[in-house]
Each structure stands twice: as C-alpha cells, then as structure tokens.
Design an enzyme around this catalytic site. Structure first.
Site, PDB file in Angstrom:
ATOM      1  N   LYS A  76      -3.663  -8.760  -4.286  1.00  0.00           N
ATOM      2  CA  LYS A  76      -4.117  -7.444  -3.848  1.00  0.00           C
ATOM      3  C   LYS A  76      -4.861  -6.799  -5.014  1.00  0.00           C
ATOM      4  CE  LYS A  76      -2.308  -3.152  -1.785  1.00  0.00           C
ATOM      5  NZ  LYS A  76      -1.098  -2.486  -1.255  1.00  0.00           N
ATOM      6  N   SER A 151      -1.236  -0.673   3.308  1.00  0.00           N
ATOM      7  CA  SER A 151      -2.495  -0.756   2.592  1.00  0.00           C
ATOM      8  C   SER A 151      -2.862  -2.174   2.160  1.00  0.00           C
ATOM      9  CB  SER A 151      -2.407   0.137   1.347  1.00  0.00           C
ATOM     10  OG  SER A 151      -1.388  -0.334   0.465  1.00  0.00           O
ATOM     11  N   SER A 175       3.620  -0.904   2.969  1.00  0.00           N
ATOM     12  CA  SER A 175       2.298  -1.534   2.843  1.00  0.00           C
ATOM     13  C   SER A 175       2.304  -3.053   2.754  1.00  0.00           C
ATOM     14  CB  SER A 175       1.556  -0.965   1.634  1.00  0.00           C
ATOM     15  OG  SER A 175       1.157   0.356   1.881  1.00  0.00           O
TER      16      SER A 175
END
Length: 483
Positions: A76, A151, A175
């Site tokens: 990420k 996210s 997330s």
C-alpha cells in the site's frame, strides 16, 4: 501462475517448478496488461522486482529455504520504500521518494519477498471507497462500475484481479477488512502494536495498524508471520512473542464459543447479508463451534466517537505537510502564511481537508472537552464492552459491512453515508482488537464478507477459524470474470 495462492507459490518455488524471476516476469506482464482496467497500482517497480527476484533465486540456490523467499508482494502506497515514490495517494506527496524502508517493507524484503509495486489508496488513507486518490478511483474487479472499498482498495483490487497473490494494507477504521469483504478476499487487522508502524505514513496514530490482504487465511498467516514482531523504532510496538500462525491453522473448533452481537443485526444491515452471516454460522456450528447471542451496548456510539478521534489525530499528523520540508510546494508564495495556506489547499484533496477541519475543530480550546474528551470516554466504554463479552465467548462474529459494494460516485456527495459503511469495523480499531474478514458469499454478483473479532494477540485463533471455514466452503476460490 497468476491463479496460485501464496502457499502454492511457496511450494512451487521450493520444488523448483518455476523460479522467482520467471514468476515475477509473468506477474509484471499481467499487471501491465490488466491493471489499466482497475487502476490498482500507483507505481510498478519492474527493475527493483526483477533484481529482488534474481537475488531470491540466488539465495535459494545457495541453500536458503524461507517460505516467503522469492514470493511476490505489493505495498500500500503509505509504506515508505527506499528510493521509490511513496505518495499516500496524494498530490501532496506526488514527488516524495522515501529515503528508507518502513519496518514492514524491510522485514518482508529480508524474508526474500519481491516488491512488484505500490498500490493505490484513498488519499492519506481517508475513505471507504478508494475514490479520493489523487491518481484516480480504483474499480472493483467483480463489477467495474462499483467501488472496491477503502482505503486499501488498490491492495484489495490487485489481489482480487489475480495480479498477484497478496498485498500489504493498513486498517484505521476497517481499511483492510472492508475492501477484503467487498472484493472476496481474506483480510486481517492485527492487534494494535503487533505490527510495526515505523515508516507507515500516519493517519490516526492510535488506530492505524498494518496487515495482510490475500485470498486465503493460510496466505494471511504466512504474511503475518513475516510482518509481526516488536520494533524498538515504534514506541507503540508491543513486546509479545510471535507464535507460529501456520501451526495452529488446522486446530479443532470443537467447543469454540462464538458470540453474535444483537446490535449487529438491526436496521441498516442488508437482509441478504444477514442471511449469509447466518449461513456461515451454521458451517462453523457443524465444525463444533457453539454460538450464542451477546450484547455490545455502546456500539451505536462508535461512529461519532471515531469521527472525532481519527480526524483529531489526522489534523495533528498532517500538520507536517506544510510546503517547507518535503512534499508539494505552491508556486511563488507571497509570504510564509501564503506558502502554508496554498501548499496545503492545493496539495490536499477535499476529503482530507474536510477531516483536518473537523479534527482541528474538535481539538480547539472551546470544544476539546465536549468532543475529543467525550469521544475518548466512549472509546473506553466500547473497549469495556468487548472485555465483558470475551469473558463469555472466545470470538465475536458478524457482517463486515452493512451493504455490498456500491456504485462509483454513489456516496461521493454524502460523506456520512460512506462513514456509515464502517459501522461494524471501527469498534475493533477503537479497542485495539484483532479482526479478520473472510469471504461468505455474494449478493447480486458482488462479494460479501463475514468478520471475526478476537481478544488481544489472538490472531492465530482468527486465522484458524477462517482456515477451517475455507476448508468446507469455496467462496474464497471464486474469481471475477475477465481476470
């Protein structure tokens, strides 16, 4: 090769069915071919990946046998990666190349994992749909008109589309777990302090926690093994021995006590998701688990408390992005105030600005006691509810999300509607508990997840239950059409 799980890749590399370099080349080609459809990557690190793959093959040829040696990963884009852009999905950090590796990145590289790239995400991890990224929205591989969740939406979409077997994500209010549910993956948020936050760009420091996204619980166990452990560089890291997560995957569920909170099944939950949750409960009962109803009476206060605490911490953490030291700087500022104002106004997107404003308001002198202190008191009550529940049960089970993935843009004009999608996930962050989402079926062709929560440092138990469930169901094996 793209259909292989992380565990299957480990076995294939060990018995020399293929080399890490061959695998890496095949996956990089697949990413370049298919990712334009879903936009799950911000950066693709070809040269780094091939160099790491060759190094892993050399280590294996020299007799090393690590289970993650030569296996692919993508991070990420809020994990700092030395010499590689780390953007946090924001214009503010579009030109930022980290001068060091985050602990998670370093540990997995040390284990021999090959970094294929950095995945797309909501800007500064603020969002539940992966629509706030400076680099464009991520699309859900199960239906390209729908969101993948957020996210960590890029991390989830990439694995769901079989671009690679596993990715890292972070979970501040759901997330990892929410995008896992919306894309048919297994996603684990570890106990707060289990995985180092050093080098992980902060959103809300008392809530953020890194973890794995993969197709199976078995793969999550392998990845967590490489990520977990004490780190002296992170003051919130906890010195707790790391068990062998794979060793307990097949443990019996006989007599395991699972609690179903009655508050999870009220208004707002899609009844079709409620039915799938009950179906998963029946499977676990067949495996020997004992299920009972429990209560988490303060759950209704979780969203208001979270949306005071998280923005308050964000307003503090994001004050470092001021146009002076690193990151975006506006053109020709008139003076220092103009530099701050325009750099932040131009560098941050709408949702980030909204949360900074909310957080600054909650921390301001006249409102600190009324909002921030009150939210922290609610947080304590929520934690106490869990502690009381875990006196009676070993695990808590419920839906991961109240609805399946919604259409792109459907909640953009109503931030509160998007915030409500986190209703089942944020309590684990407020209490610091470990949580896992696993695939549990489909509604209108869109994936649905079931969430398991456990007492502190019981990630092994979560992985065990999810693995046993995945041995008797096949939801996790299903792939989206076209991928």
């Amino acid at each position: 090769m793209h259909q292989l799980t992380l565990a299957e890749i480990a076995r294939g590399l060990a018995d020399k069915s293929f080399s890490s370099e061959e695998l890496t080349g095949a996956l990089l080609a697949r990413i370049k071919q298919l990712d334009p459809q879903i936009n799950s990557f911000i950066s693709i690190t070809d040269d780094l990946a091939l160099a790491q793959a060759r190094a892993a093959d050399a280590r294996r040829a020299a007799g090393e046998t690590g289970v993650l040696l030569g296996a692919p990963i993508a991070h990420k884009d809020l994990f700092c990666t030395n010499g590689v852009r780390t953007s946090c999905g924001s214009k503010m950090l579009d030109n930022f190349k980290a001068p060091y590796d985050a602990t998670v990145v370093a540990k997995l590289a040390e284990a021999g994992m090959v970094t294929l790239g950095k995945t797309n995400m909501d800007e500064f991890a603020m969002g539940s749909a992966n629509e706030s990224s400076h680099y464009g929205a991520v699309k859900n591989p199960w239906n390209l008109e729908h969101v993948p969740g957020g996210s960590s939406g890029g991390s989830a979409a990439a694995v769901a589309a079989r671009l690679l077997p596993a990715t890292t994500g972070t979970d501040t209010g759901g997330s990892i777990r929410q995008p896992a549910a919306l894309t048919n993956l297994t996603g684990l948020k570890p106990t707060y302090g289990r995985v180092s936050r050093w080098g992980m760009i902060a959103y809300a420091s008392s809530l953020d926690q890194g973890g794995p996204l993969a197709r199976t619980a078995e793969d999550c166990a392998l990845l967590l093994q490489g990520m977990a452990g004490f780190d002296a560089k992170d003051s919130t890291s906890i010195e707790e021995p790391v068990p062998d997560y794979s060793a307990s995957l097949n443990a019996s569920l006989q007599g395991l006590r699972i609690g179903l909170p009655k508050e999870y099944f009220g208004a707002g939950l899609d009844p079709r998701i409620a039915d799938l949750v009950q179906a998963s409960v029946k499977e676990l009962e067949k495996l020997g688990a004992v299920v009972k109803e429990i209560s988490l009476p303060n759950m209704q206060h979780a969203i208001p408390a979270y949306y005071v605490i998280a923005p308050a911490e964000a307003s503090s953490n994001l004050s470092r992005f001021d146009g002076v030291r690193f990151g975006y700087r506006c053109e020709e500022p008139k003076d220092l105030t103009d530099l701050y104002k325009r750099s932040r106004g131009e560098g941050f997107g709408v949702e980030v600005q909204r949360r900074i404003m909310v957080g600054t308001y909650a921390l301001s002198a006249g409102y600190y006691d009324a909002y921030y202190v009150k939210a922290q008191q609610i947080r304590r009550l929520i934690k106490n509810d869990f502690m009381a529940a875990f006196n009676d049960v070993d695990l808590i089970l419920g839906p991961t999300t109240p609805n399946p993935a919604w259409k792109l843009g459907a909640k953009s004009s109503d931030p509160v509607a998007a915030y409500l999608e986190d209703v089942y996930t944020i309590t684990a962050n407020l209490a610091g508990l470990p949580g896992l989402s696993m695939p549990a079926g489909f509604v209108d062709g869109l994936p649905v997840g079931v969430q398991l929560l456990a007492p502190y440092f019981q990630e092994g138990r979560l992985l065990n239950v999810a693995h046993r469930y995945q041995q008797v169901t096949d939801w996790h094996t299903r792939a989206p059409n076209g991928f």
